[in-house]
Write an enzyme that holds these catalytic residues in place. Structure first.
Site, mmCIF file in Angstrom:
data_model
loop_
_atom_site.group_PDB
_atom_site.id
_atom_site.type_symbol
_atom_site.label_atom_id
_atom_site.label_comp_id
_atom_site.label_asym_id
_atom_site.label_seq_id
_atom_site.Cartn_x
_atom_site.Cartn_y
_atom_site.Cartn_z
ATOM 1 N N LYS A 114 0.838 -1.205 0.000
ATOM 2 C CA LYS A 114 0.000 0.000 0.000
ATOM 3 C C LYS A 114 0.874 1.256 0.000
ATOM 4 C CE LYS A 114 -3.920 -2.370 2.103
ATOM 5 N NZ LYS A 114 -4.757 -2.686 3.264
ATOM 6 N N GLN A 155 -4.647 -1.389 9.555
ATOM 7 C CA GLN A 155 -4.662 -2.719 8.944
ATOM 8 C C GLN A 155 -5.310 -3.726 9.907
ATOM 9 O OE1 GLN A 155 -3.804 -3.284 5.810
ATOM 10 N NE2 GLN A 155 -4.217 -5.465 5.904
ATOM 11 N N ASP A 158 -10.948 3.373 4.131
ATOM 12 C CA ASP A 158 -11.370 1.967 4.044
ATOM 13 C C ASP A 158 -12.897 1.857 4.016
ATOM 14 O OD1 ASP A 158 -9.505 -0.111 3.827
ATOM 15 O OD2 ASP A 158 -8.879 0.067 5.923
HETATM 16 N N1 GUN Z 1 -7.302 -6.594 6.054
HETATM 17 C C1 GUN Z 1 -7.689 -7.302 4.972
HETATM 18 N N2 GUN Z 1 -8.213 -6.474 4.034
HETATM 19 C C2 GUN Z 1 -8.150 -5.235 4.536
HETATM 20 C C3 GUN Z 1 -8.538 -3.957 4.034
HETATM 21 O O1 GUN Z 1 -9.066 -3.791 2.916
HETATM 22 N N3 GUN Z 1 -8.310 -2.911 4.862
HETATM 23 C C4 GUN Z 1 -7.745 -3.059 6.093
HETATM 24 N N4 GUN Z 1 -7.583 -1.975 6.836
HETATM 25 N N5 GUN Z 1 -7.392 -4.226 6.584
HETATM 26 C C5 GUN Z 1 -7.586 -5.308 5.807
#
Ligand code: GUN
Length: 281
Positions: free
Chosen positions: A53, A97, A120
């Protein structure tokens, strides 16, 4: 029949070109878009995701910080960190995350993120806005799946979409987006009896369970569009999805590969959401 691949890498490249232009335009106005990614603990998969990311931000001209915190970080300390980022004018998007360590209340943490920085789309208010048809941010993975359907001009109105998996991150928001687009939506979960009965009715099948080979070719309607959100390892350690790709591609009209399918789209849509957040502020 051999299915056409929906290539998430190629589509991502196309969308990221647009992100770069928008990022450059913001920078030219003296407002570089900024994303903060918080990782608590050392989950190996999460470490890879957050690295990707942050790298994607760098490649597109988005400022980013990776805030790595120890697994024993207290909930109060995490809430303080979020509060500081909420007030930081250089940061337009905040991503925590998931999963978080068990001693931290995930709901409390997600609800501490400022609504307008919740790239998100996991805040309870943003989930409600999505459900009522006024989304502020669409969660990145389901948003990426919708972009993939858009890329093949799939007519969702009146189509039957089946979503396998009912998580807050993928399955539930995916169902809402498909419903909003006019599809008839079935949501299945890990306890669904005779899963194949449902999946065989799908014109569009989205699978997001994290179970390798859960969906086999006999569970797919000929000519369906299959979008595989799974990210698993096979016996040889190679990345694979939730769908038996080799056999299913002989039945479906379109299918997403793993790797190179939905995965890159998730990160791309995070970049899009971050740019949108920066443009709004
Ligand atoms: N863990 C798995 N997928 C995601 C996501 O799209 N965002 C976040 N913050 N954590 C995740």
């Amino acid at each position: 029949m051999t299915a056409q691949l929906i290539d998430g890498i190629q589509l991502s490249q196309h969308l990221r070109t647009e992100v770069k232009l928008r990022a450059a335009a913001l920078t030219a106005q003296g407002k570089t878009a900024g994303l903060a990614v918080i990782l608590v603990g050392e989950n190996p998969a999460s470490q890879v995701y957050v690295r990707n990311k942050v790298k994607a931000c760098e490649d597109c001209g988005i400022y980013s910080i990776l805030d790595k915190q120890p697994a024993d970080l207290s909930e109060a300390a995490l809430l303080d960190r979020i509060s500081a980022l909420n007030a930081d004018p250089k940061i337009h998007g905040i991503l925590v995350q998931l999963p978080l360590p068990a001693h931290i209340d995930t709901h409390k943490v997600l609800e501490a993120i400022a609504l307008e920085k919740d790239v998100d789309g996991f805040h309870i208010t943003n989930a409600g806005l999505l459900m009522t048809g006024q989304p502020l941010f669409r969660p990145c993975t389901p948003y990426g799946v919708m972009k993939m359907l858009e890329s093949i001009d799939y007519p969702l109105r009146g189509a039957h979409a089946v979503v396998v998996g009912a998580s807050n991150i993928v399955g539930k928001p995916q169902a809402m987006l498909l419903l909003q687009a006019g599809a008839t939506v079935t949501i299945c979960n890990s306890k669904t009896r005779d899963l194949g009965l449902h999946t065989r009715m799908a014109d569009v099948l989205v699978v997001a369970t994290g179970k390798r080979n859960l969906v086999t070719a006999d569970m797919v309607k000929p000519g369906a569009v299959v979008l595989d959100v799974g990210m698993n390892r096979d016996d040889a350690g190679k990345l694979c999805g939730d769908v038996d790709f080799a056999a299913t591609k002989e039945v479906a009209a379109y299918i997403t590969p793993v790797p190179g399918g939905v995965g890159p789209m998730t990160i791309t849509m995070l970049l899009v959401n971050t740019i949108e957040a920066a443009e709004r502020i």
